[in-house]
Scaffold this motif. Structure first.
Motif, PDB file in Angstrom:
ATOM      1  N   GLY A 129     -34.133 -46.794  32.010  1.00  0.00           N
ATOM      2  CA  GLY A 129     -34.433 -48.210  32.008  1.00  0.00           C
ATOM      3  C   GLY A 129     -35.013 -48.595  30.658  1.00  0.00           C
ATOM      4  N   LEU A 130     -34.798 -49.836  30.260  1.00  0.00           N
ATOM      5  CA  LEU A 130     -35.266 -50.333  28.967  1.00  0.00           C
ATOM      6  C   LEU A 130     -35.929 -51.692  29.189  1.00  0.00           C
ATOM      7  CD1 LEU A 130     -35.261 -50.224  25.800  1.00  0.00           C
ATOM      8  CD2 LEU A 130     -33.071 -51.425  25.915  1.00  0.00           C
ATOM      9  N   TYR A 131     -37.117 -51.865  28.626  1.00  0.00           N
ATOM     10  CA  TYR A 131     -37.806 -53.144  28.712  1.00  0.00           C
ATOM     11  C   TYR A 131     -38.269 -53.524  27.309  1.00  0.00           C
ATOM     12  CZ  TYR A 131     -40.894 -56.846  30.420  1.00  0.00           C
ATOM     13  OH  TYR A 131     -41.489 -58.055  30.673  1.00  0.00           O
ATOM     14  N   ALA A 186     -45.016 -55.989  19.717  1.00  0.00           N
ATOM     15  CA  ALA A 186     -43.650 -56.005  20.239  1.00  0.00           C
ATOM     16  C   ALA A 186     -43.043 -54.616  20.170  1.00  0.00           C
ATOM     17  CB  ALA A 186     -42.793 -56.994  19.439  1.00  0.00           C
ATOM     18  N   GLY A 187     -42.075 -54.373  21.040  1.00  0.00           N
ATOM     19  CA  GLY A 187     -41.397 -53.090  21.027  1.00  0.00           C
ATOM     20  C   GLY A 187     -40.543 -52.900  22.253  1.00  0.00           C
ATOM     21  N   GLU A 188     -40.322 -51.638  22.604  1.00  0.00           N
ATOM     22  CA  GLU A 188     -39.496 -51.282  23.752  1.00  0.00           C
ATOM     23  C   GLU A 188     -40.216 -50.233  24.596  1.00  0.00           C
ATOM     24  OE1 GLU A 188     -35.005 -51.739  21.891  1.00  0.00           O
ATOM     25  OE2 GLU A 188     -36.023 -49.788  21.793  1.00  0.00           O
ATOM     26  N   PHE A 189     -40.214 -50.440  25.900  1.00  0.00           N
ATOM     27  CA  PHE A 189     -40.581 -49.401  26.848  1.00  0.00           C
ATOM     28  C   PHE A 189     -39.295 -48.797  27.397  1.00  0.00           C
ATOM     29  CE2 PHE A 189     -44.523 -52.026  27.517  1.00  0.00           C
ATOM     30  CZ  PHE A 189     -45.420 -51.070  27.054  1.00  0.00           C
ATOM     31  N   LEU A 190     -39.276 -47.483  27.516  1.00  0.00           N
ATOM     32  CA  LEU A 190     -38.159 -46.790  28.151  1.00  0.00           C
ATOM     33  C   LEU A 190     -38.711 -45.851  29.204  1.00  0.00           C
ATOM     34  CD1 LEU A 190     -37.492 -46.810  24.774  1.00  0.00           C
ATOM     35  CD2 LEU A 190     -35.260 -46.230  25.739  1.00  0.00           C
ATOM     36  N   ASP A 191     -37.908 -45.598  30.224  1.00  0.00           N
ATOM     37  CA  ASP A 191     -38.317 -44.659  31.266  1.00  0.00           C
ATOM     38  C   ASP A 191     -37.087 -43.965  31.839  1.00  0.00           C
ATOM     39  OD1 ASP A 191     -39.244 -43.275  33.523  1.00  0.00           O
ATOM     40  OD2 ASP A 191     -40.876 -44.683  33.782  1.00  0.00           O
ATOM     41  N   PRO A 192     -36.833 -42.713  31.439  1.00  0.00           N
ATOM     42  CA  PRO A 192     -35.672 -41.997  31.969  1.00  0.00           C
ATOM     43  C   PRO A 192     -35.744 -41.863  33.486  1.00  0.00           C
ATOM     44  CG  PRO A 192     -36.602 -40.853  30.097  1.00  0.00           C
ATOM     45  CD  PRO A 192     -37.577 -41.916  30.482  1.00  0.00           C
ATOM     46  N   GLY A 193     -34.649 -42.236  34.120  1.00  0.00           N
ATOM     47  CA  GLY A 193     -34.554 -42.077  35.566  1.00  0.00           C
ATOM     48  C   GLY A 193     -34.931 -43.297  36.367  1.00  0.00           C
ATOM     49  N   THR A 195     -34.960 -47.536  37.158  1.00  0.00           N
ATOM     50  CA  THR A 195     -34.177 -48.747  36.987  1.00  0.00           C
ATOM     51  C   THR A 195     -35.005 -49.788  36.246  1.00  0.00           C
ATOM     52  OG1 THR A 195     -34.936 -49.761  39.039  1.00  0.00           O
ATOM     53  CG2 THR A 195     -33.019 -48.279  39.176  1.00  0.00           C
ATOM     54  N   ALA A 196     -34.333 -50.819  35.786  1.00  0.00           N
ATOM     55  CA  ALA A 196     -35.025 -51.901  35.099  1.00  0.00           C
ATOM     56  C   ALA A 196     -36.045 -52.559  36.025  1.00  0.00           C
ATOM     57  CB  ALA A 196     -34.007 -52.931  34.604  1.00  0.00           C
ATOM     58  N   THR A 197     -35.695 -52.727  37.300  1.00  0.00           N
ATOM     59  CA  THR A 197     -36.626 -53.345  38.259  1.00  0.00           C
ATOM     60  C   THR A 197     -37.870 -52.493  38.439  1.00  0.00           C
ATOM     61  OG1 THR A 197     -34.791 -54.396  39.448  1.00  0.00           O
ATOM     62  CG2 THR A 197     -36.884 -54.163  40.634  1.00  0.00           C
ATOM     63  N   GLU A 198     -37.689 -51.177  38.541  1.00  0.00           N
ATOM     64  CA  GLU A 198     -38.841 -50.281  38.689  1.00  0.00           C
ATOM     65  C   GLU A 198     -39.732 -50.330  37.453  1.00  0.00           C
ATOM     66  OE1 GLU A 198     -36.938 -46.828  41.601  1.00  0.00           O
ATOM     67  OE2 GLU A 198     -36.492 -46.821  39.449  1.00  0.00           O
ATOM     68  N   MET A 199     -39.135 -50.422  36.272  1.00  0.00           N
ATOM     69  CA  MET A 199     -39.924 -50.521  35.053  1.00  0.00           C
ATOM     70  C   MET A 199     -40.744 -51.801  35.025  1.00  0.00           C
ATOM     71  SD  MET A 199     -37.666 -49.095  31.899  1.00  0.00           S
ATOM     72  CE  MET A 199     -39.058 -49.381  30.837  1.00  0.00           C
ATOM     73  N   ALA A 225     -35.348 -56.875  30.569  1.00  0.00           N
ATOM     74  CA  ALA A 225     -35.078 -55.576  31.182  1.00  0.00           C
ATOM     75  C   ALA A 225     -33.591 -55.263  31.127  1.00  0.00           C
ATOM     76  CB  ALA A 225     -35.570 -55.561  32.623  1.00  0.00           C
ATOM     77  N   ASP A 226     -33.293 -53.975  30.958  1.00  0.00           N
ATOM     78  CA  ASP A 226     -31.898 -53.536  30.878  1.00  0.00           C
ATOM     79  C   ASP A 226     -31.842 -52.082  31.343  1.00  0.00           C
ATOM     80  OD1 ASP A 226     -29.213 -53.544  30.371  1.00  0.00           O
ATOM     81  OD2 ASP A 226     -29.374 -53.628  28.191  1.00  0.00           O
ATOM     82  N   GLU A 227     -30.638 -51.585  31.548  1.00  0.00           N
ATOM     83  CA  GLU A 227     -30.448 -50.190  31.945  1.00  0.00           C
ATOM     84  C   GLU A 227     -29.314 -49.569  31.135  1.00  0.00           C
ATOM     85  OE1 GLU A 227     -29.897 -49.788  36.170  1.00  0.00           O
ATOM     86  OE2 GLU A 227     -31.437 -51.289  36.616  1.00  0.00           O
TER      87      GLU A 227
END
Length: 414
Positions: A129-131, A186-193, A195-199, A225-227
Motif C-alpha cells: 500500500g502507498l499513502y 511531505a512524503g510517502e508511507f508504504l506498508d508491504p502486505g 491495502t490502501a484502506t488499511e494504511m 492512497a494507492d496500491e
C-alpha cells in the motif's frame, strides 16, 4: 565478471522468510538488481537511488524502505567473496573466517578487504500500500515546528503498525506562494502486505490530531492512497537519470523512541535548531521492529552494523550545499552543520549514533558515533587482517593510528 545469479531456491513462501539466495557482483547497481527481482518474482532489499551500488551500501549497513520489516542490508548477507590485504581471494561466511565475515557487514568494511561479490537473502514478491501525504502550515512558525515535532513523535507508533516512509521537512517550501502553506512535511508511507484502506486507518489518528490541534495557525493536510501489486516493480520505476553531482555534504543522526516521544518541547526545539531556513530535513522511517530484531535472524547471530540502528526509528539527514568552488561558503556551511545543526540532534539523541554511509565527514566523535561499543573489537580485527594498513580511509577503523596530511582539505576542519 559482473552479474546477478539465482544461487538457490528455498521452500519458504512466508513474506518474512527468504525464498531464495541471490549472488550479486559488488559493482552491480540497484536499477539492475530491482529489475532482476521483478523478473524472478522476488523482493531484494536495496537502495532507493537506482544508481547506488550494492557494494558500499552493504558494507556500510544498507538502509532501504524494507529494513523496518526485514532488517538492514548487511543482515541479509549469507556469504561474501573478498580479497584481503595479503592478496588472497577468500569466501567468508558464518563458518569460514567468521570474524572477518562479522566486520565486513556494516562497518564500512572496505578498510578490511575488497568486496568482490555478496550472496543475500531474497524474499517472495510482495504487494504494498502507498499513502502520499502533505501537511502544510505557515512557514517557519511555532505552528510549523509543533506540527513537525508531533509528526516525528508518531513515528514509533506508525513503525510498529508496519509503515515505513521517506519524508521531507521544509520550513520554507520553494515555489509555494501562499505563506499559510509554505511550511511543509511531505512524503510517502508504504506498508508491504497492506491495502490502501488499511494504511489509511493507521494514519487516521495522526491526521485527526492534526485537524484538532490548536497550535496557533491552521494546518492543512492532504493524502492520496494507492496500491501496487509488486513492491520491487514499484521501486524499479524510481529510475531518474543520474546527474553529475553537487557540491555539498550530509550530517545525520539516528533518533530512538526516547528522543522522539519523551519531551515534546525538546524535540521541537532540537528539530528547529537543526534546520533553519532555507534548509530542509530528509527523513527516513526505515528502522523499527525488523531492524531491531530481524525476523529471520542474522547469519552468525550478529554483525558490525552500528548499534544505534538496533534501537532507532528515524534516520534524520541534514543536507547542505554550496556554490561549486566557493571555499568560503564551503567552510561556513561545514562548520555550521557540524557545530550547531548536527549537534542539536546529538543532544536530542546522545546515545544512538549515525549511519556510516551518510554522516558528516568531519564528525568529531566518529569512533563512538559510527561504531559505538563495537570499536575495540573492530580495531582488534583490523590489526589481524590488515596489520600494515594497506586499506585506509578517513574515519574508518584504525585511521586514527596514521598521520594524514589533511586528505580532504577543507573537509577535514574540526
Amino acid at each position: 565478471m559482473r552479474g546477478i545469479d539465482l544461487v538457490k531456491t528455498l521452500n519458504s513462501t512466508s513474506p518474512t522468510e527468504p525464498s531464495a539466495l541471490v549472488n550479486i557482483h559488488a559493482g552491480e547497481r540497484f536499477m539492475d538488481i530491482h529489475n532482476f527481482a521483478v523478473k524472478n518474482k522476488l523482493t531484494i532489499l536495496g537502495g532507493a537511488d537506482p544508481h547506488v551500488g550494492i557494494g558500499g551500501w552493504t558494507l556500510g549497513g544498507g538502509h532501504d524502505p524494507l529494513t523496518a520489516k526485514y532488517g538492514m542490508g548487511a543482515d541479509q548477507v549469507v556469504e561474501m567473496d573478498v580479497v584481503t590485504a595479503d592478496g588472497a581471494l577468500r569466501t567468508i561466511n558464518e563458518h569460514c573466517e567468521p570474524e572477518l565475515f562479522w566486520v565486513m557487514r556494516g562497518s564500512g568494511g572496505s578498510t578490511f578487504a575488497v568486496l568482490i561479490s555478496v550472496t543475500v537473502k531474497a524474499y517472495p514478491s510482495i504487494s504494498t500500500g502507498l499513502y502520499t501525504f502533505s501537511y502544510n502550515t505557515t512557514s517557519d512558525s511555532d505552528t510549523f515546528w509543533a506540527m513537525t515535532a508531533y509528526f516525528h513523535s508518531q513515528l514509533p507508533r506508525l513503525s510498529k503498525a508496519g509503515l515505513f516512509s521517506y519524508y521531507f521537512v521544509y520550513p520554507l517550501m520553494p515555489g509555494v506562494k501562499n505563506e499559510s502553506t509554505q511550511g511543509m512535511v511531505a512524503g510517502e508511507f508504504l506498508d508491504p502486505g497492506l491495502t490502501a484502506t488499511e494504511m489509511q486507518k493507521i494514519v487516521a489518528p495522526m491526521e485527526a490530531e492534526l485537524n484538532a490541534a490548536d497550535w496557533g495557525d491552521p494546518v492543512y493536510k492532504g493524502g492520496l492512497a494507492d496500491e501496487h501489486p509488486d513492491f520491487s516493480a514499484f521501486w524499479a520505476k524510481n529510475n531518474a537519470p543520474q546527474d553529475a553531482g553537487i557540491s555539498g555534504k550530509l550530517g545525520s543522526r539516528l533518533l530512538d523512541k526516547k528522543a522522539l516521544t519523551s519531551d515534546m518541547a525538546k524535540l521541537k526545539a532540537s528539530l528547529r535548531t537543526s534546520t533553519p531556513v532555507p534548509w530542509s530535513i530528509l527523513g527516513h522511517l526505515v528502522a523499527g521492529a525488523g531492524t531491531h530484531s530481524p525476523p529471520d535472524g542474522i547469519p552468525g547471530s550478529s554483525n558490525a552494523v552500528g548499534p544505534g540502528w538496533r534501537k532507532a526509528y528515524a534516520h534524520v539527514v541534514l543536507p547542505r550545499t554550496w556554490t561549486p568552488l566557493n571555499d568560503t561558503q564551503k567552510i561556513t556551511a561545514s562548520d555550521d552543520l557540524r557545530n550547531a545543526r548536527v549537534e542539536a540532534l546529538r543532544q536530542l539523541a546522545p546515545d544512538t549514533g549515525a549511519y556510516v554511509n551518510e554522516v558528516d565527514p568531519t564528525e568529531p566523535e566518529w569512533q563512538d558515533t559510527l561504531y559505538g561499543d563495537q570499536y575495540s573489537r573492530l580495531l582488534e580485527a583490523k590489526s589481524k587482517w590488515d596489520p600494515t594498513g594497506v586499506f585506509w580511509c578517513q574515519h574508518c577503523v584504525s585511521s586514527e593510528l596514521w598521520d594524514a596530511d589533511d586528505p580532504y582539505g577543507l573537509e577535514n576542519r574540526v
